[in-house]
Scaffold this motif. Structure first.
Motif, PDB file in Angstrom:
ATOM      1  N   UNK A 179      -3.638  13.160   6.619  1.00 24.86           N
ATOM      2  CA  UNK A 179      -2.614  12.788   6.194  1.00 24.86           C
ATOM      3  C   UNK A 179      -1.633  13.984   5.680  1.00 24.86           C
ATOM      4  N   UNK A 180      -0.152  14.482   6.235  1.00 32.67           N
ATOM      5  CA  UNK A 180       0.603  15.352   5.365  1.00 32.67           C
ATOM      6  C   UNK A 180       1.950  14.784   4.840  1.00 32.67           C
ATOM      7  N   UNK A 181       2.942  15.722   3.910  1.00 28.22           N
ATOM      8  CA  UNK A 181       3.991  15.146   4.361  1.00 28.22           C
ATOM      9  C   UNK A 181       4.533  14.201   5.354  1.00 28.22           C
ATOM     10  N   UNK A 182       4.697  15.064   6.249  1.00 32.62           N
ATOM     11  CA  UNK A 182       5.313  14.706   7.079  1.00 32.62           C
ATOM     12  C   UNK A 182       4.494  12.685   7.835  1.00 32.62           C
ATOM     13  N   UNK A 183       3.411  12.504   7.854  1.00 34.19           N
ATOM     14  CA  UNK A 183       2.525  11.552   8.289  1.00 34.19           C
ATOM     15  C   UNK A 183       3.445   9.981   7.103  1.00 34.19           C
ATOM     16  N   UNK A 184       3.235  10.490   5.653  1.00 35.46           N
ATOM     17  CA  UNK A 184       3.513   9.395   4.956  1.00 35.46           C
ATOM     18  C   UNK A 184       5.300   9.251   4.630  1.00 35.46           C
ATOM     19  N   UNK A 185       5.826  10.271   4.934  1.00 33.10           N
ATOM     20  CA  UNK A 185       7.569  10.167   4.922  1.00 33.10           C
ATOM     21  C   UNK A 185       7.567   8.645   6.866  1.00 33.10           C
ATOM     22  N   UNK A 186       6.870   9.442   7.200  1.00 30.83           N
ATOM     23  CA  UNK A 186       6.915   8.206   9.094  1.00 30.83           C
ATOM     24  C   UNK A 186       6.558   6.729   8.802  1.00 30.83           C
ATOM     25  N   UNK A 187       5.157   6.768   7.255  1.00 34.23           N
ATOM     26  CA  UNK A 187       4.770   5.603   6.881  1.00 34.23           C
ATOM     27  C   UNK A 187       5.583   4.476   5.965  1.00 34.23           C
ATOM     28  N   UNK A 188       6.247   5.317   5.490  1.00 36.61           N
ATOM     29  CA  UNK A 188       7.493   4.717   4.201  1.00 36.61           C
ATOM     30  C   UNK A 188       8.137   3.250   5.224  1.00 36.61           C
ATOM     31  N   UNK A 189       9.116   4.019   6.746  1.00 34.02           N
ATOM     32  CA  UNK A 189       9.548   3.541   7.273  1.00 34.02           C
ATOM     33  C   UNK A 189       9.125   2.798   8.164  1.00 34.02           C
ATOM     34  N   UNK A 190       7.988   2.722   8.428  1.00 35.19           N
ATOM     35  CA  UNK A 190       6.897   2.185   9.633  1.00 35.19           C
ATOM     36  C   UNK A 190       5.620   0.436   9.639  1.00 35.19           C
ATOM     37  N   UNK A 191       4.942   0.395   9.447  1.00 39.07           N
ATOM     38  CA  UNK A 191       4.440  -0.577   9.250  1.00 39.07           C
ATOM     39  C   UNK A 191       2.845   0.453   8.129  1.00 39.07           C
ATOM     40  N   UNK A 192       2.562   1.225   8.652  1.00 37.77           N
ATOM     41  CA  UNK A 192       1.220   1.829   7.891  1.00 37.77           C
ATOM     42  C   UNK A 192       1.349   1.492   7.077  1.00 37.77           C
ATOM     43  N   UNK A 193       0.052   1.478   5.752  1.00 31.45           N
ATOM     44  CA  UNK A 193      -0.470   0.441   4.626  1.00 31.45           C
ATOM     45  C   UNK A 193      -0.468   1.932   4.326  1.00 31.45           C
ATOM     46  N   UNK A 194       0.364   2.129   2.477  1.00 29.62           N
ATOM     47  CA  UNK A 194      -0.068   2.842   2.021  1.00 29.62           C
ATOM     48  C   UNK A 194      -0.924   3.064   0.856  1.00 29.62           C
ATOM     49  N   UNK A 195      -1.865   3.121   0.710  1.00 28.28           N
ATOM     50  CA  UNK A 195      -2.297   2.983  -0.606  1.00 28.28           C
ATOM     51  C   UNK A 195      -2.073   3.708  -1.766  1.00 28.28           C
ATOM     52  N   UNK A 196      -2.483   3.243  -3.082  1.00 24.80           N
ATOM     53  CA  UNK A 196      -2.714   3.963  -4.281  1.00 24.80           C
ATOM     54  C   UNK A 196      -3.661   4.316  -4.949  1.00 24.80           C
ATOM     55  N   UNK A 197      -4.573   4.810  -4.811  1.00 20.33           N
ATOM     56  CA  UNK A 197      -5.853   4.925  -5.555  1.00 20.33           C
ATOM     57  C   UNK A 197      -6.062   4.436  -6.974  1.00 20.33           C
ATOM     58  N   UNK A 198      -5.208   5.130  -7.424  1.00 18.31           N
ATOM     59  CA  UNK A 198      -5.091   5.557  -9.313  1.00 18.31           C
ATOM     60  C   UNK A 198      -5.378   4.571 -10.266  1.00 18.31           C
ATOM     61  N   UNK A 199      -4.793   4.450 -11.383  1.00 16.03           N
ATOM     62  CA  UNK A 199      -5.481   3.361 -12.005  1.00 16.03           C
ATOM     63  C   UNK A 199      -3.542   2.572 -12.425  1.00 16.03           C
ATOM     64  N   UNK A 200      -3.292   1.530 -12.415  1.00 15.60           N
ATOM     65  CA  UNK A 200      -2.622   0.818 -12.371  1.00 15.60           C
ATOM     66  C   UNK A 200      -1.409   1.178 -13.388  1.00 15.60           C
ATOM     67  N   UNK A 201      -1.932   1.737 -15.096  1.00 13.89           N
ATOM     68  CA  UNK A 201      -0.117   2.642 -15.270  1.00 13.89           C
ATOM     69  C   UNK A 201       0.298   3.646 -14.828  1.00 13.89           C
ATOM     70  N   UNK A 202      -1.077   4.546 -13.344  1.00 15.16           N
ATOM     71  CA  UNK A 202      -0.406   5.661 -13.316  1.00 15.16           C
ATOM     72  C   UNK A 202       0.580   5.244 -12.530  1.00 15.16           C
ATOM     73  N   UNK A 203       0.677   4.061 -11.497  1.00 20.55           N
ATOM     74  CA  UNK A 203       0.975   3.356 -10.317  1.00 20.55           C
ATOM     75  C   UNK A 203       2.598   2.342 -10.878  1.00 20.55           C
ATOM     76  N   UNK A 204       2.591   2.645 -12.544  1.00 25.29           N
ATOM     77  CA  UNK A 204       3.149   1.800 -12.600  1.00 25.29           C
ATOM     78  C   UNK A 204       4.736   2.480 -13.003  1.00 25.29           C
TER      79      UNK A 204
END
Length: 305
Positions: A179-204
């Motif tokens: 995935x690149x920027x275009x796919x991630x941008x589209x995912x924000x507006x769609x049903x795609x699931x974005x998974x942030x694998x970082x620590x909770x502290x970085x996530x929040x």
């Protein structure tokens, strides 16, 4: 005279389809020391020792799985800086040459051997695994528990360095795994699931690395900390049951279409590997540039809730 029709048919099929489609030694994403011991010496086996030099000590020189090739993760050409974004997949011709130079052929069964020390270090193995997959090479697996598991199982150890003969590896790029920027941008507006694998502290947004410009995460993403995919007690990857529980807790169980990201695409490969290869979820992609690329443009949205 008895003729083995099944064997003859298999041989004919291999002649027709070519060596690249030869039978794989395993279709499992992870193998143990017993499996590797059983297959040592197989002509199609290429073992890549990706352990890095630490405190001026070269672990490969100190001892490695017999026949394995030194292919260090950090400085072995697996990741490069592209457009000022660190840790990216190299251009296809470049990474193809790197892999072929390690002695990998189109019909090679590749086994990746990390150190087996912790979750983040294991991410080197999952990232290299993903690299083979995105380049179209399915015959790849990881030694679960890494070199630590190998020595714990009293596996044979060699100090003889292997100089590989260049192989005929050819990349067949699979854009559906990246995935690149275009796919991630589209995912924000769609049903795609974005998974942030970082620590909770970085996530929040309480912490960030120096590769990331802005605190927080990509909108609509859910957090599954990378170390949850690793069984620290047994120094091995998490079980399918554990990964299913992680997906359920994140509210993405029994779904498809995922994009995993982190800071530079290293830790995200752990989540990608767990969801795609171990749990078997469909349409899982890795955002190679991750937050380093996403936050390089201040117009891209970042949130902390």
């Amino acid at each position: 005279m008895r003729i083995n029709l099944a064997g003859a048919a298999l041989a004919a099929a291999l002649l027709l389809t070519g060596a690249a489609h030869a039978e794989r030694l395993t279709d499992k994403p992870l193998v143990d020391a017993a499996w590797l011991t059983e297959h040592l010496g197989n002509e199609s086996l290429v073992i890549l020792d990706i352990r890095d030099v630490a405190e001026n000590v070269d672990p490969y020189a100190a001892g490695h799985v017999p026949g394995s090739v030194a292919a260090r993760y950090s400085d072995g050409g697996w990741r490069v800086t592209v457009n000022n974004v660190p840790g990216m997949l190299p251009p296809t011709e470049q990474i193809q040459a790197t892999i072929a130079g390690l002695g990998v052929n189109e019909d090679s069964q590749v086994v990746i051997v990390p150190a087996g020390t912790n979750a983040s270090e294991f991410g080197g193995a999952t990232r290299v695994y993903w690299t083979f997959k995105v380049l179209g090479h399915d015959a790849v697996t990881i030694l679960d528990g890494g070199y630590a598991a190998w020595t714990k199982a009293n596996g044979a150890v060699s100090t003889d360095a292997v100089t590989p003969v260049a192989g005929d590896f050819k990349a067949e790029f699979r854009p559906e795994l990246l995935a690149g920027v275009a796919e991630v941008t589209a995912a924000i507006e769609s049903d795609a699931n974005l998974i942030d694998a970082r620590s909770v502290a970085q996530f929040i947004g309480q912490e960030k690395t120096n590769t990331v410009q802005t605190l927080g995460h990509i909108p609509t993403a859910v957090n599954i900390n990378f170390d949850k995919f690793y069984d620290a007690q047994n120094a091995s990857f998490a079980s399918p049951e554990t990964i299913k529980q992680l997906a359920e807790a994140a509210g993405v169980a029994n779904q498809s279409d995922f994009i995993a990201f982190c800071n530079t695409g290293h830790l995200a490969s752990i989540a990608w590997f767990g969801l795609s290869e171990v749990e078997g979820l469909k349409n899982v992609r890795l955002y190679d540039g991750s937050m380093a690329e996403w936050t390089a443009d201040p117009s891209r949205p970042v949130v902390t809730n």
